[in-house]
Design an enzyme around this catalytic site. Structure first.
Site, PDB file in Angstrom:
ATOM      1  N   HIS A  12       0.909  -1.124  -0.049  1.00  7.90           N
ATOM      2  CA  HIS A  12       0.201   0.105  -0.026  1.00  7.90           C
ATOM      3  C   HIS A  12       0.758   1.436  -0.157  1.00  7.90           C
ATOM      4  O   HIS A  12       0.242   2.115   0.384  1.00  7.90           O
ATOM      5  CB  HIS A  12      -1.010  -0.091   1.220  1.00  7.90           C
ATOM      6  CG  HIS A  12      -0.248   0.065   2.492  1.00  7.90           C
ATOM      7  ND1 HIS A  12      -0.803  -0.577   3.656  1.00  7.90           N
ATOM      8  CD2 HIS A  12       0.772   0.592   3.138  1.00  7.90           C
ATOM      9  CE1 HIS A  12       0.045  -0.144   4.496  1.00  7.90           C
ATOM     10  NE2 HIS A  12       0.872   0.406   4.454  1.00  7.90           N
ATOM     11  N   HIS A  59      -2.896   5.081   8.978  1.00  9.89           N
ATOM     12  CA  HIS A  59      -1.738   5.703   9.297  1.00  9.89           C
ATOM     13  C   HIS A  59      -1.770   7.237  10.242  1.00  9.89           C
ATOM     14  O   HIS A  59      -1.081   7.902   9.819  1.00  9.89           O
ATOM     15  CB  HIS A  59      -0.656   5.981   8.109  1.00  9.89           C
ATOM     16  CG  HIS A  59      -0.370   4.466   7.502  1.00  9.89           C
ATOM     17  ND1 HIS A  59      -1.656   3.814   6.798  1.00  9.89           N
ATOM     18  CD2 HIS A  59       0.649   3.739   7.115  1.00  9.89           C
ATOM     19  CE1 HIS A  59      -0.726   2.757   6.032  1.00  9.89           C
ATOM     20  NE2 HIS A  59       0.519   2.724   6.412  1.00  9.89           N
ATOM     21  N   HIS A 193      10.027  -4.013   5.604  1.00  9.35           N
ATOM     22  CA  HIS A 193      10.641  -2.612   5.667  1.00  9.35           C
ATOM     23  C   HIS A 193      10.548  -1.769   7.056  1.00  9.35           C
ATOM     24  O   HIS A 193       9.894  -2.255   7.929  1.00  9.35           O
ATOM     25  CB  HIS A 193       9.690  -1.554   4.574  1.00  9.35           C
ATOM     26  CG  HIS A 193       8.229  -1.362   4.949  1.00  9.35           C
ATOM     27  ND1 HIS A 193       7.143  -2.395   5.465  1.00  9.35           N
ATOM     28  CD2 HIS A 193       7.557  -0.117   4.906  1.00  9.35           C
ATOM     29  CE1 HIS A 193       5.950  -1.774   5.440  1.00  9.35           C
ATOM     30  NE2 HIS A 193       6.211  -0.419   5.395  1.00  9.35           N
ATOM     31  N   GLU A 240       3.235  -4.961   9.437  1.00  9.00           N
ATOM     32  CA  GLU A 240       2.222  -5.012   8.635  1.00  9.00           C
ATOM     33  C   GLU A 240       1.688  -6.189   8.061  1.00  9.00           C
ATOM     34  O   GLU A 240       0.498  -6.368   7.873  1.00  9.00           O
ATOM     35  CB  GLU A 240       2.315  -3.840   7.584  1.00  9.00           C
ATOM     36  CG  GLU A 240       2.368  -2.370   7.968  1.00  9.00           C
ATOM     37  CD  GLU A 240       2.454  -1.298   6.966  1.00  9.00           C
ATOM     38  OE1 GLU A 240       2.362  -0.180   6.978  1.00  9.00           O
ATOM     39  OE2 GLU A 240       2.611  -1.862   5.770  1.00  9.00           O
TER      40      GLU A 240
HETATM   41  C1  DHB Z   1       6.068   3.537   2.736  1.00  9.52           C
HETATM   42  C2  DHB Z   1       5.652   2.412   3.151  1.00  9.52           C
HETATM   43  C3  DHB Z   1       4.474   2.449   4.012  1.00  9.52           C
HETATM   44  O1  DHB Z   1       3.889   1.197   4.481  1.00  9.52           O
HETATM   45  C4  DHB Z   1       3.617   3.542   4.442  1.00  9.52           C
HETATM   46  O2  DHB Z   1       2.835   3.379   5.287  1.00  9.52           O
HETATM   47  C5  DHB Z   1       4.140   4.619   3.960  1.00  9.52           C
HETATM   48  C6  DHB Z   1       5.495   4.768   3.290  1.00  9.52           C
HETATM   49  C7  DHB Z   1       7.491   3.571   1.811  1.00  9.52           C
HETATM   50  O3  DHB Z   1       8.102   2.486   1.610  1.00  9.52           O
HETATM   51  O4  DHB Z   1       7.640   4.786   1.451  1.00  9.52           O
HETATM   52 FE    FE Z   2       2.218   1.431   5.606  1.00 10.75          FE
END
Ligand code: DHB
Ligand code: FE
Length: 280
Positions: A12, A59, A193, A240
């Site tokens: 997302h 978020h 991430h 997540e």
């Molecule tokens: C990014 C990833 C995310 O899950 C998010 O909510 C906002 C930014 C990213 O990789 O830039």
């Molecule tokens: Fe996210």
């Protein structure tokens, strides 16, 4: 009766929305990512689900850090999109189905999952980017939506096991709905991430590959991962992935993998997309 026609996992990341608005789908950076969605778009066009239950995380748009429900479900007639600061174009309002939402709420609550019920809800990139990737959205959307928000922002987060079990209750609830509706369930976010701190930029391809394999044939093993293991192996925002387990729980024990694509990185994140179908 309602029927679960499939389960989809998808990233997302906000940058996807900006890339789509700029028409960058054929750009060399983006092409391998966007090409991974074509078989799923074709499948959706063919199957034409009526309702999408989208497991996502807010978020900080609808819920800020002062009040964070662990699990919150929408029971609104519509969900307005707002951009919470990424510069993504604001997209057409998503239609809900309050009757279906209330059925899910009653069934899942009867199984002792105490959901926060939202009769008004605005939705951010966590819900909209997955939809943008699936359907044409110039004027409206071809499905009704039930948003199911999971807290992956403010610790303590729900356990992977709890998410998997919620998915199982959700699956039973969907299939007990009396009207003939084709329902697709989405698990969004992930994969590995970390957007903050010393390890920001952290990605773990080996973990992601393992996770995608086990989503098909051993989700119970994934449900046993502790939050510390998620944080350690997938990064702070990789947690997540517990939302994928809600979707997987809603499907049957055995599933067919119809399509998958893993591409890394998009923005700061490893992006995985999967399409699963029940075997029974
Ligand atoms: C990014 C990833 C995310 O899950 C998010 O909510 C906002 C930014 C990213 O990789 O830039
Ligand atoms: Fe996210």
């Amino acid at each position: 009766m309602a029927k679960i026609v499939g389960g989809i996992t998808t990233s997302h990341i906000p940058a996807i929305g900006i890339a789509m608005a700029k028409g960058l789908q054929e750009d060399p950076y983006w092409k391998p990512f966007f090409d991974g969605y074509k078989p799923i778009q074709a499948w959706l066009e063919n199957v034409k689900p009526d309702i999408a239950v989208i497991v996502y995380n807010d978020h900080g748009l609808n819920f800020f850090l002062d009040t964070v429900p662990t699990f919150a479900i929408g029971a609104a007639p519509h969900y307005q999109n707002e951009d919470e600061g990424w510069g993504i174009p604001v997209l057409p309002t998503v239609q809900g189905n309050p009757e279906f939402s209330w059925h899910l709420i009653e069934s899942v609550m009867a199984e002792e999952f105490d959901l926060t019920m939202c009769q008004e809800m605005v939705v951010d990139h966590g819900l909209m980017i997955p939809m943008t990737l699936m359907w044409d959205h110039t004027k409206s959307w071809p499905v009704e939506v039930v948003p199911l928000a999971v807290n992956v922002v403010q610790h303590p987060l729900p356990t992977a096991q709890r998410c998997y079990k919620l998915g199982q209750a959700l699956g039973r609830a969907i299939e007990a709905y009396g009207e003939d509706k084709k329902v697709v369930v989405f698990g969004t976010g992930g994969m590995s991430h970390q957007l903050q701190g010393e390890r920001s930029g952290f990605i773990n391809k080996e973990f992601d590959r393992m996770f995608m394999d086990k989503m098909v044939d051993d989700p119970e093993a994934l449900a046993k991962l502790t939050m510390t293991e998620f944080l350690d192996q997938s990064g702070s925002e990789g947690a997540e992935l517990i939302m994928w387990l809600v979707m997987r729980g809603a499907l049957s024990e055995k599933v067919n993998l119809l399509h998958s694509n893993y591409h890394v990185p998009i923005s700061n994140t490893a992006a995985g997309v999967m399409l699963l179908e029940n075997t029974d």
